[in-house]
Write an enzyme that holds these catalytic residues in place. Structure first.
Site, mmCIF file in Angstrom:
data_model
loop_
_atom_site.group_PDB
_atom_site.id
_atom_site.type_symbol
_atom_site.label_atom_id
_atom_site.label_comp_id
_atom_site.label_asym_id
_atom_site.label_seq_id
_atom_site.Cartn_x
_atom_site.Cartn_y
_atom_site.Cartn_z
ATOM 1 N N ASP A 1 36.286 36.562 35.846
ATOM 2 C CA ASP A 1 37.181 36.766 34.707
ATOM 3 C C ASP A 1 36.751 37.983 33.892
ATOM 4 O OD1 ASP A 1 34.906 35.666 33.600
ATOM 5 O OD2 ASP A 1 35.929 34.041 32.552
ATOM 6 N N SER A 2 35.634 38.582 34.275
ATOM 7 C CA SER A 2 35.230 39.865 33.684
ATOM 8 C C SER A 2 36.250 40.957 33.956
ATOM 9 C CB SER A 2 33.858 40.283 34.219
ATOM 10 O OG SER A 2 33.816 40.224 35.633
ATOM 11 N N LYS B 1 34.742 28.912 40.129
ATOM 12 C CA LYS B 1 33.603 28.847 39.214
ATOM 13 C C LYS B 1 34.086 28.405 37.846
ATOM 14 C CE LYS B 1 31.409 32.585 37.593
ATOM 15 N NZ LYS B 1 31.513 32.361 36.105
ATOM 16 N N GLU C 1 32.607 27.291 33.803
ATOM 17 C CA GLU C 1 31.485 27.360 32.876
ATOM 18 C C GLU C 1 31.276 26.011 32.205
ATOM 19 O OE1 GLU C 1 32.031 30.568 30.144
ATOM 20 O OE2 GLU C 1 32.333 32.072 31.720
ATOM 21 N N ASP D 1 36.864 32.909 39.524
ATOM 22 C CA ASP D 1 36.622 32.347 38.199
ATOM 23 C C ASP D 1 37.873 31.640 37.698
ATOM 24 O OD1 ASP D 1 34.157 32.438 36.927
ATOM 25 O OD2 ASP D 1 34.317 34.562 36.447
ATOM 26 N N GLU E 1 22.921 32.411 33.642
ATOM 27 C CA GLU E 1 23.130 33.689 32.955
ATOM 28 C C GLU E 1 22.413 33.723 31.616
ATOM 29 O OE1 GLU E 1 26.582 36.795 31.400
ATOM 30 O OE2 GLU E 1 27.172 35.005 32.519
#
Length: 295
Positions: free
Chosen positions: A53-54, A122, A124, A92, A191
């Site tokens: 998602d970056s 992925k 979070e 993501d 991270e």
């Protein structure tokens, strides 16, 4: 039958990742957001490719990862899927796509597998995601976990800050890692946490750990493609190592093209198409007719 690239490398799977952890064979991971980049990364032999998602920042110009949508993530995931033959492909899940209740979260995740061609999603979060991961695995959606500095929590954290510095925070990270490991994640991104904490988690869990700003003791490392090539417009994080200055190379090439057009040196005669000799007489006849009509 496994898909192989021209150098006959076998397809990386979740089983491959576990095998690499057991053999202490470091796992490599980079982000990619489009066909061309993904093809280069895949052919270079990277084990895992993350459609992160970056891309909200690197491709779309947002300030953080929060605005990127499901449709945008799926669009980029499909492009990357068409390029990848070797690497394990992860997508993501964007903010608010898995925070919306179990049924809708599962539906969103399944779209990345069915429509995007990803091999895992992925998400979070720590032990608070264990129940959701159970539901995703029941729906045949493999999951990569992500704990520590979680960018989608930037406002709650008060910025991008290293996590796990206090005893309380370290204990929470250990609980998160253990919960996700037991839930069955295929890998766990660590991270922005101290090296010592990442090493402790890596030794504790069975799943492979992938570090980003978490020191060298993880089972693998991930970086953002644009970061390693100096294609971002902000100061790099401490953990970023730049392997090339693509920004300088690209800017130089663009300026050279501009100058060549301005001076008339591009395109040259050799870079132009020509009529065959037998057709040149026809062209002269057409030109002569135009001149005659003007008179």
């Amino acid at each position: 039958m496994s898909i192989a690239t021209g150098d006959f490398r076998s397809k990386v799977t979740s089983s491959t990742l576990l095998d690499k952890k057991s053999k202490h064979d470091p796992i490599t991971c980079l982000t990619a957001y489009d066909y061309s980049t993904a093809r280069l990364v895949d052919e270079a032999g990277i084990d895992m490719i993350l459609v992160g998602d970056s891309l909200a920042q690197t491709m779309l110009g947002y300030e953080n990862t929060l605005p990127v949508t499901m449709d945008e993530m799926l669009h980029h995931t499909r492009a990357v899927r068409r390029a990848v033959r070797h690497a394990f492909l992860i997508a993501d899940m964007p903010y608010a796509s898995y925070h919306v209740g179990g049924r809708e979260s599962v539906r969103n995740a399944a779209r990345f597998i069915k429509e995007g061609g990803a091999e895992a999603v992925k998400i979070e979060g720590g032990e608070n995601r264990a129940a959701l991961i159970d539901r995703l695995l029941d729906a045949e959606v493999p999951v990569v976990g992500h704990i520590g500095l979680t960018p989608q929590s930037v406002h709650r954290m008060g910025g991008y800050k290293v996590q796990g510095k206090t005893i309380r925070d370290i204990e929470q990270l250990m609980r998160d890692a253990t919960a996700l490991d037991r839930a069955g994640v295929v890998a766990l991104v660590l991270e922005g946490i101290p090296r010592e904490v990442a090493a402790m988690i890596t030794a504790e869990v069975e799943t492979p750990t992938i570090g980003i700003g978490a020191g060298p003791d993880c089972d693998g490392q991930v970086l953002v493609f644009h970061d390693i090539l100096n294609l971002t417009f902000a100061p790099p994080a401490k953990f970023v190592r730049r392997y090339a200055d693509a920004a300088e190379l690209i800017t130089g090439a663009v300026k050279a093209f501009r100058d060549d057009v301005k001076t008339g040196s591009y395109p040259s005669d050799d870079e132009s198409y020509h009529l065959p000799k037998e057709a040149q007489a026809t062209l002269e006849m057409v030109q002569n007719r135009k001149h005659a009509m003007r008179k």
